[in-house]
Each structure stands twice: as C-alpha cells, then as structure tokens.
Design an enzyme around this catalytic site. Structure first.
Site, PDB file in Angstrom:
ATOM      1  N   LYS A 609       0.830  -1.214   0.000  1.00  0.00           N
ATOM      2  CA  LYS A 609       0.000   0.000   0.000  1.00  0.00           C
ATOM      3  C   LYS A 609       0.865   1.264   0.000  1.00  0.00           C
ATOM      4  O   LYS A 609       0.363   2.358  -0.216  1.00  0.00           O
ATOM      5  CB  LYS A 609      -0.956  -0.024   1.191  1.00  0.00           C
ATOM      6  N   THR A 711     -11.995   0.156  -1.269  1.00  0.00           N
ATOM      7  CA  THR A 711     -13.285   0.840  -1.123  1.00  0.00           C
ATOM      8  C   THR A 711     -13.093   2.207  -0.486  1.00  0.00           C
ATOM      9  O   THR A 711     -13.951   3.076  -0.625  1.00  0.00           O
ATOM     10  CB  THR A 711     -14.280   0.011  -0.280  1.00  0.00           C
ATOM     11  N   LYS A 715     -15.162   5.838  -1.123  1.00  0.00           N
ATOM     12  CA  LYS A 715     -15.739   6.671  -0.066  1.00  0.00           C
ATOM     13  C   LYS A 715     -15.209   8.094  -0.140  1.00  0.00           C
ATOM     14  O   LYS A 715     -15.968   9.066   0.002  1.00  0.00           O
ATOM     15  CB  LYS A 715     -15.420   6.056   1.304  1.00  0.00           C
TER      16      LYS A 715
END
Length: 871
Positions: A609, A711, A715
């Site tokens: 990440k 996700t 958002k």
C-alpha cells in the site's frame, strides 16, 4: 429448540416443525413459543411474530419516542431519569430504537417463510459494522423524533453517539465490504444471513507509544452490546481431532464416521440489519465459543483452581481475537480452529433451517446460495460434502453437484500470504475426515483435468489442491475455486489478473466460472450519515431522488461551475475539516489549519500500500520547503491512519518512521505553517467517518497489480476528494468514471511492474538517476529522523535500494511530480472545486446496491432486485 417459526396455522397460533438437525433444546424443550417469547425486549426466538412494516404504520413522533426511551430506562436499565448517566440513556435509546427495527425484522422473516424464496448466506471472518445507533436512526427515519425526544429530557444525541464503542469485528476493507453488502442486501430486500465470529476483543486496540505501535485488547463488550440478541438455545457442537471409523455397508458402499476427540459449543448472537427506510431487515448471526464444561470440578476441589479452567480457556480462545498471530504452530492451529468453528456452526444452522422449511436437501441449490468472502470460510466446501455423504447418505457425484451449485467464492487478493494454505499434518490431526474428503476432491479434480488432455506434471502440480513444494500444504484458494460455480474478483483489473495469473490454469479447465463484481459502498453510511451537510446540498440541487437512486448524483455535475453551489460545497468541507482539526488537537496535541490541503492515506499498513512512498515524498517536500521557505507552497496536512499486523516488522517500522518524521516536521518553525504530519491511532469506522468528509486528497498509491479493489478510494471520491493514485484496483474504474482531468494518475502500470521485476529489483540505477530520492534515502538511513538510533530505519532504506519489490524507488519521481500537479490544481481554486463536484457526481456506479444487484442475478440465481425508491 427451533429458532425460527414457520408461518402460523391461524392468526392466534404459531407452530414450529421439529427437525433431526435442530440445535440443542432450550428451557421449553419442545420448540414452542410462549407469550414471553413474543415480546420485543425478551425475544427468545430468531424472528417470526407478525408485525406491520414501519412503512405502513403511523409516523412515530417525538412524544412516542420519549415515552419509549423513558420506559426502557426504567424497566430495562433500571434507572430513574434523575440519576441516569449518559451510558444509561444510550442503552435506553438503543433499546427503544431496536424495538422499532425488531417489528420489521419479524415481518421480513415471515414474508421470506411464506414466499419460500431463496436465501443468501454470506460467510465472512470479518464484519466491520462500526457504531450502530446513528446508522439505525437514519435507516428507520427516526433521527429527528429521537433527537427531539432526548432534547426534551435534557440529553444530547450527539453525546450519546460517542458512548457507543465500535464493534471490534473486523480489520479493514474485507470486513467493511461485508458490512456494506449486508446493508445493501437488506435494502434490496434480499433474504440474507451474515455469518461470522463474535470476537470478544477483535483485532487489537492500537496505541502509539514513542512512535511505535502497541497492541492492547479491544474491550468493546465491557458494557454489553444492546443491539444483539443472545440465543443460548441455538447451540451447535463443533468437533476437532479424533479418528475416522470406516464401515463397509456392502461391496459397493463404505461409510465414514468421524469421532471427534473434543468439542466446543457455538452459541448464536443475532443482530438485526435494517436496509434503507427499514422496509426489510436481515440477520447477522455471530458465533461465540463456549466450553461444554465450565470447569473440571474434581480438579477444582483438589485445589487446582487454575488447572480446572485450562480446557475452558483453550476452547474459548477460538472467539477471543481476530487473526491471532500465526507465527507459531499454536497460532496456526488456533486460526484453523476459528475458521472451522464458524463454518461448522453456520453450515449446521443453514441445513437445519433448510430442512425445517423445505425438507429435501435435493432443493439446496434452488433455495440456498452461500457466498465465501475470501478463502477463510473455504473449508465449508469439505464440510458440506461431509454432511451430505456421511450424515445424509448422498453418493459422491450427487453431493458434489449440489455443493458446487450452492457455493460461490469472492477472491480479494493476489498476495500469496493472503491466499491461505494449511499444513497437511495439521489438517490431518485437527480435521481428519475433511482431509480425506479434500484428497478425494483433489483426485477427482485431477482425473477430470487429465481426461481433458493435460498430462504435464508442472501444470498438474499448479492445479492440485495440495502444494507439494513447501512441505505439503492444502491450498484453500484452489479448494474454493474447484468447489464453487462462480468465482469473482472485485474490480475489472483484479478479475482480469485473477484469470491471467492466480487461477490461470484453473480457468482453462473450468471456463466461465470467473466473473467480475466491482466492489461498492453503501451511500447511506458513507454519505448520508458521515456527511449530512453535503447530503442536504445534494438534495437541494438534485431533489430527494438522490436519497434512493445513486445514479441521480449525476445531476449534481451541472452545478460544478455554479459559484453559489461551489461556495456551499467549500463551506461544508471546511466545517468538516475544522471538526477533524479539533479531533487531531484533542488526540495528538497538534494544531492544524482547516484551510490547508488535507492529504489523507487511511488504510491497513502494508508495504504494497506504500505508506513508505508517501513518507519519503514528505521528506522531499520538507527539504524543498526548507530550501525555499518563501516559495509558493500549498499548505498541507498529511494524515495517516491504519494498523499493522502485530507480527509485521516492516509495517510497524513504517509507522515508527511516520511518527518520527512527524515529530521533526511539526517542530520545525521554518515549515510549521506549510506542512504538518499526523498519525491518528486506532483507525476504525468511526474515525473513518470523521476523516473522509474532511479529506481533500485521497492517497491510493498501491503498487500496480497488488490492490484488488479498494473501497476507501470510493468513499473519499464520493465525498469530493480528488484521488492521487496508480492504475491499480478500482482506481482504473474511478478514472473511467470521473475522467483523466479529475484524478491524478502516476507510476508504473501492472505490466511495467512485472517487466521491472523480471529485469531485477535492485534499484541502484533508478536511485542514481534521482538526486532527490538519493538525498531522502540518505537522510532517513543516516538517522536524521532518529538521532538516538541512527540505524533504526536501515531495513526500510535497504529494501528500497536493493530489494524494491514494491516499486517505491521506481515510482518516486512520478509520485513527486504528481504531487506538484496537485499543488497547481489547488492554487487554481475554481478548477479544484469543479473536479471535487465532478467526483461526487460521477460516483453513482460505486454503490453497493449496484454490486449486490449484480451478485443476485449473475451469481446467486435470484430475480433482479428492485432498487430502493422513495415511493
């Protein structure tokens, strides 16, 4: 005792049908319902009393809610209003709201019984549901009546909201997706159950001590959970270990009987899950582990008070924590016990319910769809085969046909460590009959492959359910694939990679099984609840239809150049940023300006990440500002949040680096007005609800090809944040929807990453060509940010220099350049806010309602569900 009644024979009676596979009997012993069972507060059955839907009932006013709350305070909490604490009021309010949901819960279940329609069972090791009070008020339309009722009692609803702990039932995106999907299944009125584990302590509560992550138990159940219903009568025995007895019935038939060495009881706890406007309510059923015997009384009476509890402690450890460390053999065994525990209990419950209401297990594929959320529940395939063959006398071929028709599997990752595999000796010892069944599944599977002309040993080894190359391990991903009729990825790119890489050979021999279902989020939680100011602006501009139809957001785009609307949009964002700034000051004693650009990376801490890439760019920016403090810099607040796995050294070192850099940067008077860095500990749903509406820039910078979907990106974009990211996961589809001009894409593509890895991951050439990166790595590696321990970050720096598997060095210059493009856009105020509004307007596709509607028709075999409407 049967926990779900069939439709009543007459309006005044309700009957239950005894079943051979029922759970253990409750106090009544005969499965009958009593008057006490029919009260909302003391409901002892799962659901089933007729009740009018709230949509048909008279509107609930504040006076009615005031009376209900006071009644709960007195008769359920046992307090007078004069002496009640905030927690007492929270519990009373929750119970009063829960009663309203229970009415529709019962009506929804009865409608499902009467229609005998197909049910969906969602098996997930995580359900990150967050706080439920405000969510329930919003779903039921009771927010204002409850707020007014509490105000008349001198109680502030916003203060009560803070009392509720986040349910510690998940870790990250996997669990939050499961929660969004449960809400959307209820919204679309799909009859569904979620199944998981009721963790006593969840993953862990993260604290930051001297910049290091520390893990503590998450005691979310200390004061109980007023949303759940304990079902002590729903009690299934789950076995482990023991032996398998083989009995030859005749020359053609052999039966196997598993005799477990030990058992643990699975006790059900049910939470109602209302959909939008509470027209339909589903059930989240979580299992808690209980030892069959509370203690060994003989040992206790002999003075061994601790030893008398040893067996209980060992068995009940199953539902203590999420993802216990698997660094030891004992940890591996506990994880496998957890997965089989919740799968076995869930399968017993599913089969009991099916037999109760439909009788014939031949009808399982017609009436039951089971979705495996990642590989954690994959042992369910072997468990259903065991039940059908050993307990229900089905022949193998027929049982396998039923099993593959019932199961479908969602893959969430391409990372090898996340695709579970279990040592064969552990499986043989803990689940001996299941290991036999897996061997048989594998043998027949490979026979099928050979019959289709494949005899290459390497290909057969890749296709096998047993990995023979690393000490013989069961590949749970392969088991989930072979045992399911559909396998889906969670973004277009990810599904393509699943087909081309991870399951390439399996896809050859089982074509048309892999499909894509791009993830989605529930707008009710992540827009309506998290950002009511923006929601009201959307209603004002687009009409009330946006509350029901996500695609109606598209109408907002025409206001992207409307100065009055843009001013309101900016004011809403600034108010949310001011709230977050106050939270940062309270928790970290760091002051940040709400007028700065809030640059946010909130997700699990993992090397792929690339929080490290973000931190290195911060150091480069810090150096550039110090070199030219009078430059036209954009004031920035860099915000991090996320947990690292307790045994993940590199990830915890990244957290330490982020905090060490923050300490130096935040204390430097030269850059204090221009750059701040904060790491907010213990990231959870509630913290996300505070950060996401306040974010200006969304960091989605994973190594291309490694993020399945994401996700958080959805958002943040829904709330008007602009994305800076790689072409990875759902970023690809977000770019397609918002357009190249409204997103900042940088870095290597998936194909380029693969090419660079083949060339080599020593980045000496890349670093030599980037003086900026060389300077940053020298600063971090020499101890500029860790003066008391100059070698602290040597592992991180060496990984970037010599073993850059995650392409931090390879993408650094492109990332730095993309960040300067962000600066330029921020300086062009009209362009920034135009892009922000376009991001919100074009996010309708990423609703979980759309995703679930696709699952329903393409995977679960359900009629196309009707999307919610205001009518």
């Amino acid at each position: 005792m049967i926990d779900e009644p069939v439709p009543p024979a007459s309006p005044d009676t309700a009957e239950v049908v005894p079943s051979a596979s029922s759970p253990k009997e409750g106090p009544g012993g005969d499965g009958s319902l009593t008057a006490g069972d029919l009260t909302a507060g003391g409901l002892a059955m799962e659901q089933g009393v007729p009740a009018p839907a709230p949509a048909d009932a008279a509107p609930v006013d504040s006076d009615a809610m005031r009376a209900a709350i006071v009644a709960k305070l007195m008769y359920a909490v046992g307090k007078n209003p004069e002496v009640a604490s905030k927690r007492d009021w929270f519990i009373a309010t929750t119970l009063a709201v829960r009663d309203r949901i229970v009415d529709q819960w019962m009506a929804s279940t009865r409608a499902t019984y009467e229609s005998k329609r197909k049910r969906v069972y969602y098996l997930s090791l995580e359900f990150l549901i967050g706080r439920l009070l405000v969510d329930a008020l919003m779903e039921t339309g009771l927010t204002e009546p409850v707020r007014e009722a509490l105000e008349s009692l001198g109680v502030d609803l916003d203060e009560l909201r803070k009392i509720e702990p986040d349910a510690a039932l998940g870790n990250g995106g996997l669990g939050r997706l499961a929660a969004c999907f449960m809400e959307s299944m209820a919204t679309l009125q799909i009859a569904a159950h979620g199944y998981g584990i009721r963790y006593d302590h969840g993953l862990f509560r993260q604290a930051i001590k001297d910049g290091w992550q520390r893990e503590y138990p998450e005691n979310w159940l200390t004061f109980g959970n007023p949303w759940e219903f304990e079902r002590p009568e729903v009690d299934y025995s789950v076995g482990f270990g023991g032996t398998v007895e083989t009995v030859e019935v005749n020359e053609e038939v052999t039966r196997h009987y598993w005799r477990p060495e030990e058992t643990v009881d699975a006790i059900a706890f049910d939470t109602p899950v209302p959909g939008w406007r509470a027209r339909h309510v589903n059930t989240l059923r979580l299992w808690s582990a209980r030892a069959p015997d509370a203690l060994r009384l003989d040992a206790f009476n002999q003075g061994d008070h601790v030893g008398a509890l040893a067996a209980r402690v060992r068995l009940e450890a199953i539902s203590k924590v999420l993802y216990p460390s698997d660094a030891t053999p004992a940890g591996q065994e506990l994880r496998l016990r957890q997965e089989y525990f919740f799968v076995s209990a869930s399968m017993q419950d599913i089969i009991r319910r099916h037999k109760q209401h439909h009788g014939d297990l031949e009808l399982l594929p017609e009436k039951v769809a089971i979705q495996l959320n990642d590989t954690h529940p994959a042992i369910a395939i072997a468990e259903l085969m065991r039940v059908l063959i050993d307990l229900e006398d089905f022949d193998w071929d027929h049982a396998w046909e039923i099993t593959t028709a019932v199961f479908s599997y969602t893959n969430h990752t391409l990372l090898p460590e996340a695709l579970e595999s279990w040592p064969v000796p552990l499986m043989e010892r803990l689940l001996p009959r299941h290991m036999q069944i897996i061997y048989m599944i594998n043998a027949r599977h490979l026979d099928t492959v050979r019959s289709r002309g494949e005899h290459d040993g390497g290909v057969l080894s890749e296709l096998s359910l047993i990995d023979e190359t690393h000490g013989r391990r069961v590949r749970m991903g392969n088991l989930a694939f072979v045992g399911s009729h559909k396998i889906n990825g969670v973004s277009a790119l990810h599904s393509d990679l699943v087909k081309r890489t991870l399951f390439h050979q399996l896809d050859r021999f089982y074509p048309d099984r892999i499909v894509n279902k791009t993830n989605g989020i529930t707008f009710r939680r992540w827009l309506f609840e998290a950002n009511p100011g923006l929601t009201q602006l959307l209603v004002d501009c687009c009409g009330p239809k946006v509350m029901d139809d996500p695609m109606a957001l598209a109408d907002f785009e025409k206001y992207a150049g409307d100065a009055a609307v843009v001013d309101k949009f900016r004011a809403i964002r600034r108010a949310k940023k001011a709230e977050l700034a106050n939270l940062i000051r309270r928790r970290l004693d760091v002051s940040v300006s709400p007028d700065a650009l809030f640059d946010v990376q909130i997700k699990r801490i993992h090397e792929y990440k690339r929080q490290l890439l973000n931190i290195l760019e911060i150091v480069a920016l810090y150096d550039a500002i110090r070199a030219n403090p009078g430059g036209n810099w954009v004031p920035r607040v860099k915000i991090f949040a996320g947990k690292a796995a307790a045994s993940y050294h590199q990830a915890k070192l990244i957290i330490k680096l982020a905090n060490d850099v923050a300490r130096v940067v935040n204390r430097d008077p030269v850059v204090r007005r221009l750059l701040k860095v904060v790491f907010l500990p213990n990231y959870n749903v509630s913290l996300a609800e505070a950060i996401i509406p306040a974010a200006d820039l969304s960091e989605q910078i994973s190594t291309a090809g490694m993020e399945a979907s994401g996700t958080g990106n959805m958002k943040l974009a829904l709330n008007g944040a602009l994305t800076i990211g790689t072409l990875d996961g759902a970023n690809v589809e977000i770019r397609e929807h918002v357009g190249d001009d409204n997103i900042f894409i940088f870095g290597l593509t998936t194909e380029q990453v693969d090419e660079r890895r083949r060339k080599g991951i020593d980045m000496a050439d890349v670093i030599a060509a980037s003086p900026k990166l060389e300077e940053v790595l020298d600063a971090v590696g020499s101890g500029v940010f860790s003066p008391g321990d100059t070698g602290r970050f040597g592992d991180l720096v060496n990984a970037v220099r010599y073993h850059d598997y995650f392409m931090v060095a390879a993408d650094f210059d492109a990332y730095y350049t993309a960040q300067r493009a962000v600066d330029a856009r921020w300086h062009d105020t009209p362009a920034w806010w135009r892009s922000a509004i376009i991001n919100t307007a074009r996010m309708g596709f990423f609703s979980s309602d759309r995703a679930i509607a696709e699952y329903a028709t393409d995977i679960w075999g359900l009629p196309k569900p009707a999307l919610p409407s205001a009518g």
